[in-house]
Design a protein around this motif. Structure first.
Motif, mmCIF file in Angstrom:
data_model
loop_
_atom_site.group_PDB
_atom_site.id
_atom_site.type_symbol
_atom_site.label_atom_id
_atom_site.label_comp_id
_atom_site.label_asym_id
_atom_site.label_seq_id
_atom_site.Cartn_x
_atom_site.Cartn_y
_atom_site.Cartn_z
ATOM 1 N N GLU A 5 0.656 -1.148 -0.133
ATOM 2 C CA GLU A 5 -0.163 0.153 -0.052
ATOM 3 C C GLU A 5 0.804 1.220 -0.001
ATOM 4 O OE1 GLU A 5 -0.447 -2.334 2.465
ATOM 5 O OE2 GLU A 5 -2.315 -3.272 1.681
ATOM 6 N N MET A 6 1.796 1.293 0.662
ATOM 7 C CA MET A 6 2.924 2.204 0.845
ATOM 8 C C MET A 6 3.423 2.741 -0.565
ATOM 9 S SD MET A 6 3.835 4.779 3.152
ATOM 10 C CE MET A 6 3.334 4.013 4.674
ATOM 11 N N GLY A 7 4.010 1.748 -1.292
ATOM 12 C CA GLY A 7 4.614 1.985 -2.499
ATOM 13 C C GLY A 7 3.442 2.636 -3.596
ATOM 14 N N LYS A 8 2.178 1.900 -3.794
ATOM 15 C CA LYS A 8 0.997 2.478 -4.256
ATOM 16 C C LYS A 8 0.853 3.952 -3.896
ATOM 17 C CE LYS A 8 -0.862 -1.990 -4.998
ATOM 18 N NZ LYS A 8 -2.066 -3.097 -4.782
ATOM 19 N N LEU A 9 0.616 4.117 -2.706
ATOM 20 C CA LEU A 9 0.361 5.516 -2.407
ATOM 21 C C LEU A 9 1.140 6.418 -3.024
ATOM 22 C CD1 LEU A 9 -0.983 7.644 -0.445
ATOM 23 C CD2 LEU A 9 0.227 6.986 1.169
ATOM 24 N N TYR A 10 2.802 6.305 -2.680
ATOM 25 C CA TYR A 10 3.565 7.170 -3.143
ATOM 26 C C TYR A 10 3.492 7.179 -4.800
ATOM 27 C CZ TYR A 10 5.653 8.934 1.157
ATOM 28 O OH TYR A 10 5.912 9.225 2.398
ATOM 29 N N GLU A 39 6.576 0.390 -6.318
ATOM 30 C CA GLU A 39 5.313 1.167 -6.841
ATOM 31 C C GLU A 39 4.369 0.210 -7.135
ATOM 32 O OE1 GLU A 39 6.650 5.521 -8.111
ATOM 33 O OE2 GLU A 39 6.356 4.088 -9.592
ATOM 34 N N SER A 40 4.568 -1.026 -7.784
ATOM 35 C CA SER A 40 3.646 -1.956 -7.993
ATOM 36 C C SER A 40 3.393 -2.989 -7.025
ATOM 37 C CB SER A 40 4.391 -2.724 -9.325
ATOM 38 O OG SER A 40 5.595 -3.508 -8.851
ATOM 39 N N GLY A 41 4.070 -2.705 -5.917
ATOM 40 C CA GLY A 41 3.787 -3.809 -4.756
ATOM 41 C C GLY A 41 4.202 -5.064 -4.751
ATOM 42 N N LYS A 42 5.092 -5.103 -5.888
ATOM 43 C CA LYS A 42 5.969 -6.375 -5.881
ATOM 44 C C LYS A 42 7.204 -6.763 -4.837
ATOM 45 C CE LYS A 42 4.764 -7.300 -10.611
ATOM 46 N NZ LYS A 42 5.270 -7.273 -11.989
ATOM 47 N N ALA A 43 7.603 -5.346 -4.398
ATOM 48 C CA ALA A 43 8.722 -5.500 -3.493
ATOM 49 C C ALA A 43 8.375 -4.302 -2.304
ATOM 50 C CB ALA A 43 9.964 -4.817 -4.126
ATOM 51 N N SER A 44 8.949 -4.405 -1.221
ATOM 52 C CA SER A 44 8.706 -3.623 -0.171
ATOM 53 C C SER A 44 10.111 -2.884 -0.251
ATOM 54 C CB SER A 44 8.587 -4.218 1.157
ATOM 55 O OG SER A 44 9.339 -5.216 1.467
ATOM 56 N N GLY A 45 9.662 -1.654 0.448
ATOM 57 C CA GLY A 45 10.876 -0.534 0.725
ATOM 58 C C GLY A 45 11.233 -0.434 2.084
ATOM 59 N N SER A 46 12.389 0.051 2.278
ATOM 60 C CA SER A 46 12.721 0.271 3.684
ATOM 61 C C SER A 46 12.404 1.346 4.182
ATOM 62 C CB SER A 46 14.392 0.124 3.669
ATOM 63 O OG SER A 46 14.942 1.275 3.001
ATOM 64 N N THR A 51 11.290 7.299 3.507
ATOM 65 C CA THR A 51 11.654 8.454 3.999
ATOM 66 C C THR A 51 12.040 9.399 2.973
ATOM 67 O OG1 THR A 51 11.955 7.535 6.222
ATOM 68 C CG2 THR A 51 12.805 9.860 5.829
ATOM 69 N N ARG A 52 13.191 8.919 2.220
ATOM 70 C CA ARG A 52 13.654 9.622 1.003
ATOM 71 C C ARG A 52 12.482 10.138 0.007
ATOM 72 N NH1 ARG A 52 17.502 5.786 1.193
ATOM 73 N NH2 ARG A 52 17.140 5.219 -1.050
ATOM 74 N N ILE A 53 11.640 9.143 -0.260
ATOM 75 C CA ILE A 53 10.840 9.124 -1.343
ATOM 76 C C ILE A 53 9.851 10.339 -0.801
ATOM 77 C CG2 ILE A 53 8.628 8.233 -2.581
ATOM 78 C CD1 ILE A 53 10.340 5.754 -2.765
ATOM 79 N N GLY A 54 9.219 10.113 0.557
ATOM 80 C CA GLY A 54 8.409 11.288 1.132
ATOM 81 C C GLY A 54 8.949 12.556 1.163
ATOM 82 N N ALA A 64 2.250 9.669 5.276
ATOM 83 C CA ALA A 64 1.634 8.628 4.559
ATOM 84 C C ALA A 64 1.393 7.251 5.202
ATOM 85 C CB ALA A 64 3.037 8.277 3.386
ATOM 86 N N GLU A 65 2.109 6.953 6.328
ATOM 87 C CA GLU A 65 1.708 5.768 7.211
ATOM 88 C C GLU A 65 0.290 6.006 7.651
ATOM 89 O OE1 GLU A 65 5.759 4.405 9.176
ATOM 90 O OE2 GLU A 65 5.328 6.260 9.722
ATOM 91 N N ILE A 66 0.083 7.264 8.254
ATOM 92 C CA ILE A 66 -1.342 7.549 8.654
ATOM 93 C C ILE A 66 -2.519 7.111 7.780
ATOM 94 C CG2 ILE A 66 -2.935 9.221 9.826
ATOM 95 C CD1 ILE A 66 -0.268 10.407 11.340
ATOM 96 N N TYR A 67 -2.245 7.755 6.698
ATOM 97 C CA TYR A 67 -3.102 7.425 5.491
ATOM 98 C C TYR A 67 -3.323 6.050 5.201
ATOM 99 C CZ TYR A 67 -5.599 7.923 1.194
ATOM 100 O OH TYR A 67 -6.646 7.982 0.195
#
Length: 103
Positions: A5-10, A39-46, A51-54, A64-67
């Motif tokens: 979900e986090m990758g899709k949000l960003y 972004e596709s949800g195939k991998a998770s990010g650290s 933090t860098r993307i945000g 983003a976490e709250i959302y």
């Protein structure tokens, strides 16, 4: 590590801001293939990656976490109440999140 979900949000925020994947990759020191997988949800990010993307997209990781957590239907009532208040604050501070839609 964060779920898909986090990758899709960003990803949606990036597209809404018309930021190219190449620009984001360069700014955040990511490979294009890794960003694509996140972004596709195939991998998770650290935590560091998100933090860098945000920071680059000007939607901090905590907002983003709250959302993302607010969209999880399995949370307990107490957490939902807390998140509702926190989400209101996040949406006020980062209005672009209002336009992201369902993840």
């Amino acid at each position: 590590m964060y779920g898909p979900e986090m990758g899709k949000l960003y990803s949606r925020v990036r597209l809404m801001q018309e930021v190219t994947a190449a620009d984001l990759c360069e700014a955040c020191e990511l490979s294009r293939s890794h960003l694509s997988e996140i972004e596709s949800g195939k991998a998770s990010g650290s935590h560091s990656t998100f933090t860098r993307i945000g920071e680059y997209l000007e939607v901090p990781l905590i907002a983003a976490e709250i959302y993302v957590m607010s969209a999880n239907k399995k949370q307990e009532k107490k957490l939902k109440k807390f998140l509702a208040a926190a989400l209101d604050e996040a949406l006020s501070a980062y209005p672009i999140l209002k336009d992201v839609g369902k993840l």
